[in-house]
Design a protein around this motif. Structure first.
Motif, PDB file in Angstrom:
ATOM      1  N   ASN A  79      58.982  63.712  79.178  1.00  0.00           N
ATOM      2  CA  ASN A  79      58.747  62.824  77.718  1.00  0.00           C
ATOM      3  C   ASN A  79      58.574  64.223  76.278  1.00  0.00           C
ATOM      4  N   ASN A 106      59.027  64.318  85.145  1.00  0.00           N
ATOM      5  CA  ASN A 106      59.912  64.772  85.397  1.00  0.00           C
ATOM      6  C   ASN A 106      59.460  65.092  86.940  1.00  0.00           C
ATOM      7  N   GLU A 143      69.610  64.406  75.041  1.00  0.00           N
ATOM      8  CA  GLU A 143      68.978  64.492  76.661  1.00  0.00           C
ATOM      9  C   GLU A 143      69.429  66.008  76.885  1.00  0.00           C
ATOM     10  N   VAL A 183      62.689  58.633  85.347  1.00  0.00           N
ATOM     11  CA  VAL A 183      61.702  57.507  85.840  1.00  0.00           C
ATOM     12  C   VAL A 183      61.028  57.420  86.498  1.00  0.00           C
ATOM     13  N   LYS A 211      60.194  52.050  77.565  1.00  0.00           N
ATOM     14  CA  LYS A 211      59.493  52.747  77.390  1.00  0.00           C
ATOM     15  C   LYS A 211      60.665  54.322  77.645  1.00  0.00           C
ATOM     16  N   ASN A 212      61.701  54.192  78.494  1.00  0.00           N
ATOM     17  CA  ASN A 212      62.492  54.963  78.257  1.00  0.00           C
ATOM     18  C   ASN A 212      63.875  55.399  77.445  1.00  0.00           C
ATOM     19  N   GLY A 237      68.822  57.146  76.375  1.00  0.00           N
ATOM     20  CA  GLY A 237      68.240  56.853  77.242  1.00  0.00           C
ATOM     21  C   GLY A 237      67.339  57.757  77.557  1.00  0.00           C
ATOM     22  N   ASP A 238      66.455  58.001  78.182  1.00  0.00           N
ATOM     23  CA  ASP A 238      65.701  59.064  79.079  1.00  0.00           C
ATOM     24  C   ASP A 238      65.921  58.905  80.501  1.00  0.00           C
ATOM     25  N   HIS A 292      64.609  55.388  73.466  1.00  0.00           N
ATOM     26  CA  HIS A 292      63.686  55.938  72.563  1.00  0.00           C
ATOM     27  C   HIS A 292      64.713  56.074  71.505  1.00  0.00           C
TER      28      HIS A 292
END
Length: 337
Positions: free
Chosen positions: A287, A101, A144, A87, A126-127, A83-84, A129
């Motif tokens: 990203n 960011n 991360e 948001v 979209k977060n 997870g990124d 990956h």
């Protein structure tokens, strides 16, 4: 489900909470592992000005998608993903120029909204990956942290002509060292820290020269060695570092600042303009997850070198205390869920 919750500063509990349902555009992860970061400890101790309580912490997390919300392809169920935590709104000025960011309405998972120290978490699709099967689960949890190094390096554009100085051999410094060595191939990497054991880690992760600057004037030491760094990364984040870095940098050098400090520092404008220095700041990542996943696939970086401890999530207090109090031998700590 079980969730690690900071109810208020210094009060950590493991709560039973309802399993969240993914909303439109979201996926739900069954979290398998999560990493402890210094910012998690800061929230626990009440030192993070951005956090609101109560809060499920954790922004370094890996798992498998087990449910999707409306508008998300059902074939995503079962995917291994990381997870990124960034948001963003997608339409403000920073977002429109590729800087989500620092979105004007930024939410960071684990800070502004509940995070990954939980058996389940929902987040925008979209977060999430996809992690290739060639990357083991433990290493996937480290994606991360490496995006932080990817973000600063992408701004500074290191190359084979650069002599790099990295302040700090903690997790941010070590990930940066690995990127500078394995991805960008800089000419030489010097690392300054005040803990010998951390400096040994720096050597293991690609540093060419290490300096314990506890009782040494770093500027004088580098001058004695004939070294003028062309690229400087501040991964220690003390207000005394930037003025020193400006003084010892080569003309045309780049300086990158990776952390937050609210304490003031005094810098000399002439020192910057006379050498036409470029100063970059970096927050989170913009990203960079696909970039780091590619680094891991191609073995340009070695995240397993940074993982020193692993605990069951029920031992989270012990894990966080080791992370906080044992900087000599503890680097990255993973929690299993």
């Amino acid at each position: 489900m079980k969730s690690v919750v900071i109810q208020q500063p210094e009060v950590l509990v493991i709560e039973d909470r309802p399993v969240p349902q993914p909303q439109a555009g979201e996926v739900r992860l069954r979290v398998e592992s999560a990493g402890i970061c210094g910012s998690d400890v800061h929230i626990y101790r009440g030192h993070n000005p951005f956090a609101k309580y109560p809060r499920v912490i954790g922004h370094e997390f890996f798992g498998r998608i087990d449910a999707v919300g409306e508008g998300v392809d059902a074939s995503r169920v079962g995917q291994r993903v990381v997870g990124d935590p960034v948001v963003s709104c997608g339409h403000c000025y920073p977002c429109s120029v590729g800087r989500p960011n620092v979105c004007t309405s930024l939410q960071v998972i684990g800070v502004h909204r509940d995070g990954g120290f939980s058996e389940y978490i929902t987040l925008p699709a979209k977060n999430a990956h996809i992690v290739p099967d060639s990357i083991p689960d433990r290493e996937a949890t480290m994606i991360e942290p490496f995006t932080i190094a990817a973000n600063i390096c992408s701004q500074m554009n290191p190359g084979p002509l650069d002599v790099a100085l990295v302040y700090g051999a903690g997790p941010m410094g070590l990930t940066s060292i690995q990127a500078l060595r394995g991805v960008y191939g800089v000419k030489e990497i010097i690392v300054a820290d005040r803990i010998d054991e951390r400096l040994a880690m720096a050597k293991e992760n690609g540093a060419d020269r290490v300096i314990n600057n506890t009782d040494i004037d770093l500027t004088a030491e580098l001058a004695k060695l004939g070294i003028r760094p062309t690229l400087i990364i501040d991964a220690a984040c003390h207000p005394s570092i930037l003025p020193e870095a400006i003084g010892l940098a080569s003309p045309a050098a780049r300086i990158g600042i990776m952390g937050f400090s609210s304490d003031p520092c005094v810098i000399n404008q002439q020192g910057i303009t006379s050498k036409e220095l470029s100063i970059y700041s970096s927050r989170l990542n913009s990203n960079r997850f696909p970039m780091v996943i590619d680094w891991m696939k191609s073995k340009k970086i070695h995240p397993e070198k940074l993982i020193t401890h692993q605990f069951d999530y029920a031992q989270v207090i012990e894990a966080m205390e080791i992370f906080e109090k044992d900087p000599k031998f503890c680097c990255k700590v993973l929690l299993k869920f």
